[in-house]
Design a protein around this motif. Structure first.
Motif, PDB file in Angstrom:
ATOM      1  N   THR A   1      15.957  -5.965  -0.107  1.00 33.22           N
ATOM      2  CA  THR A   1      16.716  -7.640  -0.446  1.00 33.22           C
ATOM      3  C   THR A   1      17.804  -7.538   0.795  1.00 33.22           C
ATOM      4  OG1 THR A   1      16.294  -7.434  -2.562  1.00 33.22           O
ATOM      5  CG2 THR A   1      17.923  -9.028  -1.737  1.00 33.22           C
ATOM      6  N   ARG A   2      17.742  -8.826   1.398  1.00 33.23           N
ATOM      7  CA  ARG A   2      18.775  -9.211   2.351  1.00 33.23           C
ATOM      8  C   ARG A   2      19.228 -10.492   1.992  1.00 33.23           C
ATOM      9  NH1 ARG A   2      15.899  -6.895   6.947  1.00 33.23           N
ATOM     10  NH2 ARG A   2      16.907  -4.950   7.323  1.00 33.23           N
ATOM     11  N   THR A   3      20.398 -10.893   2.470  1.00 33.03           N
ATOM     12  CA  THR A   3      20.943 -12.351   2.217  1.00 33.03           C
ATOM     13  C   THR A   3      21.192 -12.936   3.525  1.00 33.03           C
ATOM     14  OG1 THR A   3      22.191 -11.865   0.181  1.00 33.03           O
ATOM     15  CG2 THR A   3      22.805 -13.787   1.428  1.00 33.03           C
ATOM     16  N   TYR A   4      20.479 -13.889   3.852  1.00 35.85           N
ATOM     17  CA  TYR A   4      20.623 -14.620   5.272  1.00 35.85           C
ATOM     18  C   TYR A   4      21.699 -15.893   5.032  1.00 35.85           C
ATOM     19  CZ  TYR A   4      16.814 -11.649   6.868  1.00 35.85           C
ATOM     20  OH  TYR A   4      15.877 -10.783   7.133  1.00 35.85           O
ATOM     21  N   VAL A   5      22.774 -15.777   5.971  1.00 36.09           N
ATOM     22  CA  VAL A   5      23.606 -17.077   5.876  1.00 36.09           C
ATOM     23  C   VAL A   5      23.204 -17.520   7.471  1.00 36.09           C
ATOM     24  CG1 VAL A   5      25.826 -17.761   5.644  1.00 36.09           C
ATOM     25  CG2 VAL A   5      24.878 -15.758   4.437  1.00 36.09           C
TER      26      VAL A   5
ATOM     27  N   VAL B   1      15.581 -19.962  14.844  1.00 38.07           N
ATOM     28  CA  VAL B   1      14.862 -20.052  13.546  1.00 38.07           C
ATOM     29  C   VAL B   1      14.421 -18.868  13.128  1.00 38.07           C
ATOM     30  CG1 VAL B   1      13.259 -21.425  12.637  1.00 38.07           C
ATOM     31  CG2 VAL B   1      13.980 -22.160  14.693  1.00 38.07           C
ATOM     32  N   ALA B   2      14.571 -18.532  11.788  1.00 37.74           N
ATOM     33  CA  ALA B   2      14.015 -17.770  10.817  1.00 37.74           C
ATOM     34  C   ALA B   2      13.042 -18.151  10.082  1.00 37.74           C
ATOM     35  CB  ALA B   2      15.007 -16.979  10.082  1.00 37.74           C
ATOM     36  N   LEU B   3      11.664 -17.814  10.131  1.00 42.87           N
ATOM     37  CA  LEU B   3      10.617 -18.432   9.623  1.00 42.87           C
ATOM     38  C   LEU B   3      10.361 -17.290   8.322  1.00 42.87           C
ATOM     39  CD1 LEU B   3       8.556 -20.309   8.440  1.00 42.87           C
ATOM     40  CD2 LEU B   3       6.863 -19.249  10.530  1.00 42.87           C
ATOM     41  N   ILE B   4      10.601 -17.591   7.106  1.00 43.50           N
ATOM     42  CA  ILE B   4      10.309 -16.715   5.987  1.00 43.50           C
ATOM     43  C   ILE B   4       8.864 -16.797   5.485  1.00 43.50           C
ATOM     44  CG2 ILE B   4      11.044 -15.574   3.944  1.00 43.50           C
ATOM     45  CD1 ILE B   4      13.983 -16.538   5.126  1.00 43.50           C
ATOM     46  N   GLU B   5       8.012 -16.305   5.183  1.00 52.17           N
ATOM     47  CA  GLU B   5       6.892 -16.364   4.462  1.00 52.17           C
ATOM     48  C   GLU B   5       6.230 -15.013   3.476  1.00 52.17           C
ATOM     49  OE1 GLU B   5       3.657 -17.483   2.607  1.00 52.17           O
ATOM     50  OE2 GLU B   5       4.373 -18.989   3.964  1.00 52.17           O
ATOM     51  N   ALA B   6       6.045 -15.306   2.315  1.00 51.93           N
ATOM     52  CA  ALA B   6       5.654 -14.384   1.268  1.00 51.93           C
ATOM     53  C   ALA B   6       4.273 -13.848   1.527  1.00 51.93           C
ATOM     54  CB  ALA B   6       6.084 -14.819  -0.022  1.00 51.93           C
ATOM     55  N   GLY B   7       3.531 -14.883   1.791  1.00 53.58           N
ATOM     56  CA  GLY B   7       1.987 -14.632   1.908  1.00 53.58           C
ATOM     57  C   GLY B   7       1.696 -14.484   3.289  1.00 53.58           C
ATOM     58  N   GLU B   8       0.242 -15.057   3.580  1.00 51.08           N
ATOM     59  CA  GLU B   8      -0.251 -15.165   4.757  1.00 51.08           C
ATOM     60  C   GLU B   8       0.460 -16.264   5.522  1.00 51.08           C
ATOM     61  OE1 GLU B   8      -2.527 -13.261   6.499  1.00 51.08           O
ATOM     62  OE2 GLU B   8      -2.461 -11.848   4.815  1.00 51.08           O
TER      63      GLU B   8
ATOM     64  N   GLU C   1      13.599 -11.107  -0.655  1.00 50.74           N
ATOM     65  CA  GLU C   1      13.138  -9.987  -0.903  1.00 50.74           C
ATOM     66  C   GLU C   1      11.894  -9.805   0.052  1.00 50.74           C
ATOM     67  OE1 GLU C   1      12.206  -9.453  -4.955  1.00 50.74           O
ATOM     68  OE2 GLU C   1      13.507 -11.311  -5.519  1.00 50.74           O
ATOM     69  N   LEU C   2      12.219  -8.849   0.855  1.00 45.87           N
ATOM     70  CA  LEU C   2      11.187  -8.062   1.859  1.00 45.87           C
ATOM     71  C   LEU C   2       9.736  -7.654   1.120  1.00 45.87           C
ATOM     72  CD1 LEU C   2      13.329  -6.414   4.546  1.00 45.87           C
ATOM     73  CD2 LEU C   2      12.667  -8.830   4.246  1.00 45.87           C
ATOM     74  N   SER C   3       8.825  -8.208   1.732  1.00 45.97           N
ATOM     75  CA  SER C   3       7.472  -7.713   1.235  1.00 45.97           C
ATOM     76  C   SER C   3       7.502  -6.438   1.349  1.00 45.97           C
ATOM     77  CB  SER C   3       6.363  -8.278   1.847  1.00 45.97           C
ATOM     78  OG  SER C   3       6.393  -9.791   1.555  1.00 45.97           O
ATOM     79  N   PRO C   4       6.924  -5.519   0.518  1.00 46.23           N
ATOM     80  CA  PRO C   4       6.819  -3.930   0.559  1.00 46.23           C
ATOM     81  C   PRO C   4       6.058  -3.610   1.474  1.00 46.23           C
ATOM     82  CG  PRO C   4       5.920  -4.771  -1.351  1.00 46.23           C
ATOM     83  CD  PRO C   4       6.456  -6.025  -0.947  1.00 46.23           C
ATOM     84  N   SER C   5       4.854  -4.256   1.702  1.00 46.83           N
ATOM     85  CA  SER C   5       3.697  -4.099   2.819  1.00 46.83           C
ATOM     86  C   SER C   5       3.838  -4.013   3.986  1.00 46.83           C
ATOM     87  CB  SER C   5       2.310  -4.530   2.310  1.00 46.83           C
ATOM     88  OG  SER C   5       2.614  -6.055   2.471  1.00 46.83           O
ATOM     89  N   SER C   6       4.917  -4.804   4.263  1.00 41.36           N
ATOM     90  CA  SER C   6       5.284  -4.940   5.913  1.00 41.36           C
ATOM     91  C   SER C   6       6.753  -5.359   6.112  1.00 41.36           C
ATOM     92  CB  SER C   6       4.404  -6.248   6.566  1.00 41.36           C
ATOM     93  OG  SER C   6       4.877  -7.238   6.085  1.00 41.36           O
ATOM     94  N   SER C   7       7.175  -4.738   7.059  1.00 37.13           N
ATOM     95  CA  SER C   7       8.701  -5.132   7.627  1.00 37.13           C
ATOM     96  C   SER C   7       8.796  -6.365   8.249  1.00 37.13           C
ATOM     97  CB  SER C   7       9.202  -3.800   8.488  1.00 37.13           C
ATOM     98  OG  SER C   7       8.481  -3.872   9.817  1.00 37.13           O
ATOM     99  N   ALA C   8       9.960  -6.939   8.157  1.00 39.77           N
ATOM    100  CA  ALA C   8      10.289  -8.274   8.925  1.00 39.77           C
ATOM    101  C   ALA C   8      10.255  -7.713  10.389  1.00 39.77           C
ATOM    102  CB  ALA C   8      11.410  -8.669   8.394  1.00 39.77           C
ATOM    103  N   SER C   9      10.046  -8.803  11.277  1.00 41.68           N
ATOM    104  CA  SER C   9      10.036  -8.599  12.623  1.00 41.68           C
ATOM    105  C   SER C   9      10.476  -9.838  13.342  1.00 41.68           C
ATOM    106  CB  SER C   9       8.554  -8.130  13.251  1.00 41.68           C
ATOM    107  OG  SER C   9       7.729  -9.348  13.006  1.00 41.68           O
ATOM    108  N   SER C  10      10.825  -9.420  14.647  1.00 39.67           N
ATOM    109  CA  SER C  10      11.212 -10.472  15.407  1.00 39.67           C
ATOM    110  C   SER C  10      10.893 -10.489  16.829  1.00 39.67           C
ATOM    111  CB  SER C  10      12.805 -10.653  15.371  1.00 39.67           C
ATOM    112  OG  SER C  10      13.408 -11.471  16.456  1.00 39.67           O
ATOM    113  N   SER C  11      10.606 -11.679  17.666  1.00 46.05           N
ATOM    114  CA  SER C  11      10.357 -11.150  19.122  1.00 46.05           C
ATOM    115  C   SER C  11      11.290 -10.534  20.032  1.00 46.05           C
ATOM    116  CB  SER C  11       9.906 -12.391  19.782  1.00 46.05           C
ATOM    117  OG  SER C  11      10.699 -13.389  19.443  1.00 46.05           O
ATOM    118  N   SER C  12      12.604 -10.556  19.453  1.00 48.40           N
ATOM    119  CA  SER C  12      13.757 -10.161  20.045  1.00 48.40           C
ATOM    120  C   SER C  12      14.391  -8.926  19.808  1.00 48.40           C
ATOM    121  CB  SER C  12      14.871 -11.094  20.169  1.00 48.40           C
ATOM    122  OG  SER C  12      15.237 -11.656  19.134  1.00 48.40           O
ATOM    123  N   SER C  13      14.176  -8.514  18.392  1.00 54.78           N
ATOM    124  CA  SER C  13      14.693  -7.373  17.736  1.00 54.78           C
ATOM    125  C   SER C  13      13.935  -7.007  16.529  1.00 54.78           C
ATOM    126  CB  SER C  13      16.241  -7.516  17.557  1.00 54.78           C
ATOM    127  OG  SER C  13      16.527  -8.405  16.591  1.00 54.78           O
TER     128      SER C  13
END
Length: 152
Positions: free
Chosen positions: A7-11, A46-53, A136-148
């Protein structure tokens, strides 16, 4: 940022894993995707957050496929009225519609990868207060970014 397990909190406008966001979009469906691209066009991080596809329910298993199937059924009816012996295999049509869905989702993903000010986070978001969200990050994949990278 507060952090515990998955779990992360984004502000907004505060560094999160070394990154700042002007806008956080919850949901990667057509509207969320459009909002993300538009915010990018205005030079925002921008952070785009999606739980599914990516593409959301309307593309993955909703309106996109339904409208395609409806349009194809109408075209088949017209073809049968013009050519009485016309026959088409439904499974073939359904596989083509599914392939179109996958192509659209892949195109959306590639566009996000190209946008250097957009971070795609796979997880489920909820509001903590008017200025912060919890993801709450999805367990099957990590969050990613094009810059880090975000680590789970």
């Amino acid at each position: 940022p507060e952090q515990s397990n998955q779990t992360r909190t984004y502000v907004t406008r505060v560094p999160v894993d070394g990154e700042e966001f002007d806008v956080v979009v919850i949901g990667g469906g057509p509207a969320g995707f459009a909002a993300t691209v538009r915010a990018h066009d205005y030079g925002m991080r921008v952070a785009l957050i999606e739980a599914g596809e990516l593409g959301g329910a309307s593309i993955v298993n909703g309106a996109f496929s339904s409208k395609n199937m409806w349009s194809l059924a109408r075209d088949m009816q017209l073809a049968r009225s013009l050519c009485p012996g016309f026959h088409c295999n439904f499974d073939t049509i359904r596989s083509k519609v599914s392939a179109n869905e996958r192509t659209l989702i892949e195109r959306m993903r590639k566009q996000l990868d190209y946008l250097k000010t957009v971070s795609f986070v796979r997880g489920r978001a909820s509001f903590v207060d008017e200025h912060s969200i919890n993801v709450e990050l999805s367990p099957s994949s990590s969050a990613s970014s094009s810059s880090s990278s975000f680590s789970s």
